[in-house]
Motif scaffolding. Structure first.
Motif, PDB file in Angstrom:
ATOM      1  N   VAL A  26      21.370  15.310   6.595  1.00 35.35           N
ATOM      2  CA  VAL A  26      20.760  14.287   5.746  1.00 35.35           C
ATOM      3  C   VAL A  26      20.506  13.063   6.611  1.00 35.35           C
ATOM      4  O   VAL A  26      21.413  12.569   7.277  1.00 35.35           O
ATOM      5  N   LEU A  27      19.265  12.580   6.628  1.00 39.15           N
ATOM      6  CA  LEU A  27      18.917  11.418   7.444  1.00 39.15           C
ATOM      7  C   LEU A  27      18.418  10.274   6.566  1.00 39.15           C
ATOM      8  O   LEU A  27      17.646  10.495   5.636  1.00 39.15           O
ATOM      9  N   VAL A  28      18.873   9.056   6.874  1.00 36.25           N
ATOM     10  CA  VAL A  28      18.316   7.866   6.240  1.00 36.25           C
ATOM     11  C   VAL A  28      17.706   7.029   7.354  1.00 36.25           C
ATOM     12  O   VAL A  28      18.389   6.698   8.324  1.00 36.25           O
ATOM     13  N   VAL A  29      16.411   6.732   7.236  1.00 35.68           N
ATOM     14  CA  VAL A  29      15.743   5.979   8.295  1.00 35.68           C
ATOM     15  C   VAL A  29      15.202   4.659   7.755  1.00 35.68           C
ATOM     16  O   VAL A  29      14.917   4.519   6.569  1.00 35.68           O
ATOM     17  N   GLY A  30      15.084   3.700   8.666  1.00 37.88           N
ATOM     18  CA  GLY A  30      14.580   2.378   8.317  1.00 37.88           C
ATOM     19  C   GLY A  30      14.931   1.423   9.440  1.00 37.88           C
ATOM     20  O   GLY A  30      15.728   1.774  10.316  1.00 37.88           O
ATOM     21  N   PRO A  31      14.364   0.226   9.435  1.00 37.10           N
ATOM     22  CA  PRO A  31      14.738  -0.752  10.463  1.00 37.10           C
ATOM     23  C   PRO A  31      16.147  -1.272  10.205  1.00 37.10           C
ATOM     24  O   PRO A  31      16.712  -0.995   9.142  1.00 37.10           O
ATOM     25  N   GLY A  33      19.024  -3.533   8.912  1.00 36.51           N
ATOM     26  CA  GLY A  33      19.014  -4.380   7.717  1.00 36.51           C
ATOM     27  C   GLY A  33      18.369  -3.708   6.522  1.00 36.51           C
ATOM     28  O   GLY A  33      18.079  -4.348   5.524  1.00 36.51           O
ATOM     29  N   SER A  34      18.135  -2.390   6.609  1.00 38.90           N
ATOM     30  CA  SER A  34      17.517  -1.693   5.473  1.00 38.90           C
ATOM     31  C   SER A  34      18.559  -0.939   4.641  1.00 38.90           C
ATOM     32  O   SER A  34      18.197  -0.144   3.777  1.00 38.90           O
ATOM     33  N   GLY A  35      19.834  -1.167   4.936  1.00 41.66           N
ATOM     34  CA  GLY A  35      20.890  -0.569   4.114  1.00 41.66           C
ATOM     35  C   GLY A  35      21.133   0.902   4.395  1.00 41.66           C
ATOM     36  O   GLY A  35      21.635   1.622   3.541  1.00 41.66           O
ATOM     37  N   ARG A  36      20.802   1.338   5.624  1.00 45.66           N
ATOM     38  CA  ARG A  36      20.950   2.764   5.948  1.00 45.66           C
ATOM     39  C   ARG A  36      22.395   3.235   5.830  1.00 45.66           C
ATOM     40  O   ARG A  36      22.684   4.242   5.197  1.00 45.66           O
ATOM     41  N   ARG A  37      23.305   2.496   6.487  1.00 48.10           N
ATOM     42  CA  ARG A  37      24.693   2.979   6.506  1.00 48.10           C
ATOM     43  C   ARG A  37      25.369   2.813   5.146  1.00 48.10           C
ATOM     44  O   ARG A  37      26.198   3.617   4.755  1.00 48.10           O
ATOM     45  N   THR A  38      24.995   1.759   4.422  1.00 47.28           N
ATOM     46  CA  THR A  38      25.530   1.594   3.058  1.00 47.28           C
ATOM     47  C   THR A  38      25.145   2.812   2.225  1.00 47.28           C
ATOM     48  O   THR A  38      25.957   3.350   1.479  1.00 47.28           O
ATOM     49  N   ALA A  39      23.900   3.264   2.379  1.00 50.00           N
ATOM     50  CA  ALA A  39      23.437   4.440   1.643  1.00 50.00           C
ATOM     51  C   ALA A  39      24.214   5.684   2.075  1.00 50.00           C
ATOM     52  O   ALA A  39      24.667   6.461   1.234  1.00 50.00           O
ATOM     53  N   LEU A  40      24.386   5.850   3.388  1.00 47.81           N
ATOM     54  CA  LEU A  40      25.093   7.031   3.885  1.00 47.81           C
ATOM     55  C   LEU A  40      26.549   7.038   3.421  1.00 47.81           C
ATOM     56  O   LEU A  40      27.088   8.082   3.063  1.00 47.81           O
ATOM     57  N   TYR A  41      27.176   5.861   3.422  1.00 45.73           N
ATOM     58  CA  TYR A  41      28.565   5.770   2.941  1.00 45.73           C
ATOM     59  C   TYR A  41      28.653   6.196   1.473  1.00 45.73           C
ATOM     60  O   TYR A  41      29.545   6.950   1.092  1.00 45.73           O
ATOM     61  N   SER A  42      27.724   5.709   0.644  1.00 48.85           N
ATOM     62  CA  SER A  42      27.777   6.067  -0.786  1.00 48.85           C
ATOM     63  C   SER A  42      27.572   7.563  -0.981  1.00 48.85           C
ATOM     64  O   SER A  42      28.128   8.149  -1.892  1.00 48.85           O
ATOM     65  N   MET A  43      26.742   8.162  -0.119  1.00 47.99           N
ATOM     66  CA  MET A  43      26.540   9.615  -0.225  1.00 47.99           C
ATOM     67  C   MET A  43      27.820  10.349   0.170  1.00 47.99           C
ATOM     68  O   MET A  43      28.259  11.268  -0.514  1.00 47.99           O
ATOM     69  N   ARG A 131       9.304   5.365   8.781  1.00 52.00           N
ATOM     70  CA  ARG A 131       8.921   6.267   7.703  1.00 52.00           C
ATOM     71  C   ARG A 131       9.739   7.565   7.741  1.00 52.00           C
ATOM     72  O   ARG A 131      10.176   8.004   8.804  1.00 52.00           O
ATOM     73  N   ALA A 132       9.893   8.171   6.568  1.00 53.82           N
ATOM     74  CA  ALA A 132      10.663   9.415   6.465  1.00 53.82           C
ATOM     75  C   ALA A 132      10.053  10.513   7.341  1.00 53.82           C
ATOM     76  O   ALA A 132      10.762  11.237   8.034  1.00 53.82           O
ATOM     77  N   CYS A 133       8.722  10.615   7.319  1.00 48.26           N
ATOM     78  CA  CYS A 133       8.065  11.651   8.112  1.00 48.26           C
ATOM     79  C   CYS A 133       8.326  11.489   9.610  1.00 48.26           C
ATOM     80  O   CYS A 133       8.386  12.473  10.350  1.00 48.26           O
ATOM     81  N   SER A 134       8.487  10.233  10.036  1.00 50.43           N
ATOM     82  CA  SER A 134       8.720   9.986  11.461  1.00 50.43           C
ATOM     83  C   SER A 134       9.999  10.648  11.933  1.00 50.43           C
ATOM     84  O   SER A 134      10.146  10.950  13.119  1.00 50.43           O
ATOM     85  N   GLN A 159      13.713   3.927   3.976  1.00 55.84           N
ATOM     86  CA  GLN A 159      13.931   2.835   3.021  1.00 55.84           C
ATOM     87  C   GLN A 159      13.835   1.436   3.607  1.00 55.84           C
ATOM     88  O   GLN A 159      13.902   1.235   4.811  1.00 55.84           O
ATOM     89  N   ARG A 160      13.658   0.453   2.718  1.00 54.48           N
ATOM     90  CA  ARG A 160      13.609  -0.979   3.065  1.00 54.48           C
ATOM     91  C   ARG A 160      14.325  -1.750   1.969  1.00 54.48           C
ATOM     92  O   ARG A 160      14.309  -1.334   0.805  1.00 54.48           O
TER      93      ARG A 160
END
Ligand SMILES: [Zn+2]
Length: 279
Positions: A26-31, A33-43, A131-134, A159-160
């Protein structure tokens, strides 16, 4: 936690399915400050730490979580990639079931992560991409084969975090660029949606520290690597061309941000500052 991040119900179901699968990436991408790790932690918090061994590998631990083994890899300058790879390999050997590794940035690491995800481990990671596709293109650049992508990758989110308008001082926004930006969406997936577009008051108010914004709101796009998406990727057509077909409901970060603009949750100005407007 997970249901408070801002993902829509259908997407939450896809996320939960990916997290509760026996393995996968499962990958979360973004610059930043886009909350990537917060999202991964919640998952990862959806995984039962009593039944499954959970480990995180990060440059600095986001926050301590009881029941998880959290490893810190200080950011060094030289041979950094090797150190991450060594620690990840050790986590695999130690019997970790679910592993959150902060970044996948080298061919060696991408092979380790992909092979783990193919062989009974749930792996969560992030990439600094827009972007997700990237993420799919980036894995391929890191020498992961298309067959491996199809087999290992289960979900990608791009995400942003965008400024949330201050409800106290924002004002209705009927400017031409706003109407134009919303027009196409209104004729398609926003049809019938009530438009309540608003903009920030230039001087703000005391409640928002005179910025016009209070807090942030999530805009995202999601690729669920289901049978259909896997078939599309296997076709070998360029990922950029496949994008509309791969995104859940065909909607991009811009589209989902635009819905928040229509709702008056954020402004077109804030969306344009965070996401590139499609032509
Ligand atoms: Zn205000």
């Amino acid at each position: 936690m997970l249901d408070r991040i801002g993902y829509e119900a259908a997407d939450l179901a896809a996320i939960r399915q990916a997290i509760h699968a026996p393995d996968g990436l499962v990958l979360v991408v973004g610059p930043s400050g886009s909350g990537r790790r917060t999202a991964l932690y919640s998952m990862l918090e959806q995984v039962d730490p009593v039944r499954r061994s959970i480990q995180t590998i990060e440059s600095s631990v986001l926050r301590p979580v009881p029941g998880w083994l959290q490893l810190r890899v200080p950011d060094g300058r030289r041979r950094d990639g090797c150190r991450w790879e060594r620690i990840f390999a050790r986590s695999l050997r130690s019997g970790a079931h679910a592993i959150l590794v902060e970044k996948v940035a080298t061919p060696g690491m991408s092979q380790l992560v992909v092979r783990a995800a193919q062989a009974g481990h749930l792996v969560l990671s992030s990439m600094a991409l827009s972007r997700a596709c990237s993420a799919i293109a980036e894995l391929q650049r890191l020498r992961v084969t298309t067959a491996q992508v199809i087999d290992a990758l289960s979900l990608v989110i791009g995400q942003r975090l965008i400024g949330r308008l201050c409800p106290q001082c924002s004002t209705p926004d009927n400017r031409e660029p706003v109407r134009r930006a919303l027009a196409v969406a209104l004729n398609t997936w926003l049809a019938g949606h009530a438009i309540q577009a608003r903009r920030a008051a230039p001087a703000g108010c005391a409640r928002c520290g005179h910025t016009g914004y209070r807090g942030r709101v999530l805009a995202y796009e999601l690729i669920d690597l289901d049978m259909r998406a896997r078939g599309l990727i296997a076709s070998g057509v360029d990922i950029v061309e496949l994008e509309p077909g791969l995104l859940a409901e065909g909607r991009s970060i811009w589209d989902r941000g635009l819905k928040q603009v229509a709702d008056g949750t954020t402004s077109l100005d804030a969306l344009q500052a965070a996401v590139r407007q499609p032509h």
